[in-house]
Design a protein around this motif. Structure first.
Motif, PDB file in Angstrom:
ATOM      1  N   LYS A 315      11.546 -17.314  11.576  1.00 20.76           N
ATOM      2  CA  LYS A 315      10.249 -16.668  11.456  1.00 20.76           C
ATOM      3  C   LYS A 315       9.230 -17.633  10.874  1.00 20.76           C
ATOM      4  CE  LYS A 315       9.902 -13.572   8.162  1.00 20.76           C
ATOM      5  NZ  LYS A 315      10.190 -12.381   7.329  1.00 20.76           N
ATOM      6  N   THR A 316       7.980 -17.377  11.183  1.00 17.93           N
ATOM      7  CA  THR A 316       6.889 -18.179  10.652  1.00 17.93           C
ATOM      8  C   THR A 316       6.041 -17.300   9.745  1.00 17.93           C
ATOM      9  OG1 THR A 316       6.840 -19.586  12.613  1.00 17.93           O
ATOM     10  CG2 THR A 316       4.875 -19.574  11.220  1.00 17.93           C
ATOM     11  N   SER A 317       5.799 -17.793   8.551  1.00 18.47           N
ATOM     12  CA  SER A 317       4.964 -17.084   7.586  1.00 18.47           C
ATOM     13  C   SER A 317       3.927 -18.054   7.047  1.00 18.47           C
ATOM     14  CB  SER A 317       5.814 -16.530   6.437  1.00 18.47           C
ATOM     15  OG  SER A 317       4.992 -15.969   5.431  1.00 18.47           O
ATOM     16  N   ARG A 318       2.659 -17.778   7.350  1.00 16.76           N
ATOM     17  CA  ARG A 318       1.556 -18.614   6.880  1.00 16.76           C
ATOM     18  C   ARG A 318       1.824 -20.093   7.131  1.00 16.76           C
ATOM     19  NH1 ARG A 318       1.597 -14.310   2.895  1.00 16.76           N
ATOM     20  NH2 ARG A 318      -0.252 -13.028   3.277  1.00 16.76           N
ATOM     21  N   ARG A 321       7.718 -22.517   8.685  1.00 23.36           N
ATOM     22  CA  ARG A 321       8.807 -22.098   9.554  1.00 23.36           C
ATOM     23  C   ARG A 321      10.048 -21.862   8.710  1.00 23.36           C
ATOM     24  NH1 ARG A 321       8.904 -20.070  14.733  1.00 23.36           N
ATOM     25  NH2 ARG A 321      10.462 -21.076  16.092  1.00 23.36           N
TER      26      ARG A 321
END
Length: 432
Positions: A315-318, A321
């Motif tokens: 997942k990518t958050s802000r 990765r």
């Protein structure tokens, strides 16, 4: 943006030095890591017996004619690992009665075991003295009295050495254990009183001294300075006791490169410095006949092990990765940076089924626990990976499963196996 990593970093250097790669696959003991993960599940510690043997033989050769090598089993108490080093001729250093039992269960002769530790219980002392022990390394005045009382009651003279907390001039390493207030051993400044207290008891057979000034030492020069200091302390103890010493335990502390920019301990440099130490030893008739011991743990066990986890989600958050895996700090606390690190840095990590990948990107590798502490890597360069693929933490043969909070959040235990020449020994869990 993906980058092509050049020149090779620490992970690539370690793989080239210790393991083999066939196409995309990292192999341990002649078997692909992804095959072992498929057979035994993840999270999984894999120990390559051949790598451990090579490390032991290299150190033994470097110290030939100078010191015997004992394995400090706190680094990895797996029975298969203990037996492996014992089969190579290692003695065993323990720090608890549990480790004593593990060593004896691995058929280690009692005479080849030395027992250190600042808080040995009376029951532990009773058991090892009754069962036999090479030496007990005494670390407090209370322990002098307890060892003497048990020996007198049993009608034996207990073989013992005095553990010394050296002065600041002898300290060194990433975790300094000497030259400051410490629960380990007796302060070097108090040696006259300590020797007198030990010599007052006929039930204690004073054999020698034990110094341990630091751990995770990568500079051979630091080790040589510490060992020279230990020989000097041994001479002082022998003079105070008025008897020849039979043992000088130089401690462990030999380090491994875990982080970018670190270099391996130079065994050739270490070996070149030994003739001067031998000359110093032989110049004093009270210690000239003493056997010297070096007792590493991580240096012997660490390079042969990897910790394998499967990716649960990507997942990518802000713009960061994340690889969310089924393994983490509950199995490998050291790799998370929560076992002695002040500044958290990344252990070397690879994608064991994509070793031929050229393009890589920065990833953050986290475990399944509900805490931000459960981070195995903060910015490691890896190929683009998907759920159900693998990551492997190198330098994981020491201070892994047994040094971690395995019960935290009641996650499943990690499997442990040892592989060598295509043969597999299951150590913990993972029945096929």
């Amino acid at each position: 943006m993906p980058v092509d990593l050049k020149p090779p970093g620490l992970a690539e250097a370690l793989v080239a030095e210790h393991f083999t790669v066939s196409g995309p696959d990292l192999q341990l003991g002649g078997i692909a890591v992804r095959e072992l993960a498929s057979r035994f599940g993840t999270p999984l510690f894999i120990y390559d017996g051949a790598v451990m043997r090579r490390g032991f033989r290299a150190l033994t050769e470097a110290l030939r004619g100078f010191a015997q090598v004992y394995y400090s089993i706190k680094a990895n108490p797996a029975p298969a690992v203990i037996r492996l080093f014992a089969s190579e001729g290692a003695g065993i250093e323990i720090a608890s009665v549990g480790e004593y039992r593990a060593a004896r269960a691995a058929d280690i002769p009692a005479a080849n075991i030395i027992f250190a530790g600042p808080a040995k219980r009376v029951s532990e002392l009773e058991e090892v003295i009754a069962g036999g022990i090479g030496e007990i390394h005494i670390e407090s005045y209370e322990e002098i009295g307890r060892v003497a009382a048990i020996g007198a009651r049993r009608g034996v003279s207990v073989p013992a050495s005095i553990r010394v907390n050296p002065v600041a001039a002898a300290q060194g390493g990433a975790m300094r254990m000497g030259g400051k207030p410490a629960p380990f051993g007796f302060d070097e400044e108090d040696l006259a009183n300590v020797v007198a207290a030990v010599r007052a008891h006929k039930a204690i057979d004073l054999r020698g001294v034990h110094l341990f000034a630091g751990t995770q030492i990568l500079d051979a020069g630091v080790l040589l300075i510490q060992w020279k200091h230990a020989i000097g302390v041994a001479g002082r103890v022998a003079a105070l006791a008025g008897i020849p010493l039979r043992t000088i335990d130089l401690g462990g502390g030999l380090g491994l490169p875990y982080f970018a920019g670190e270099k391996p301990l130079d065994l050739a440099q270490l070996s070149r410095g030994l003739p001067d130490l031998l000359a110093l030893l032989r110049a004093d008739p009270l210690i000239a006949g003493a056997r010297l011991i070096v007792e590493p743990g991580r240096f012997l066990a660490g390079p042969g092990g990897i910790y394998v986890a499967a990716i649960n989600a990507v997942k990518t958050s802000r713009e960061t990765r994340f690889l969310v895996t089924d393994g983490g700090m509950h199995h490998h606390l050291a790799a998370s940076g929560n076992l002695g690190q002040i500044i958290k840095r990344d252990y070397p990590i690879v994608a064991p089924a994509h070793m031929d990948a050229r393009e890589r990107s920065p990833m953050t590798v986290v475990g399944p626990l509900c805490t931000p502490l459960d981070t195995l890597a903060r910015k490691v360069e890896l190929p683009e990976l998907r759920a159900d693929e693998l990551v492997a933490v190198l330098q994981s043969g020491a201070y892994g499963r047994s040094a971690s909070p395995a019960g935290f959040l009641s996650q499943p235990a990690a499997v442990e196996i040892l592989v060598e020449d295509g043969q597999i020994e299951i150590i913990h869990g993972g029945a096929e």
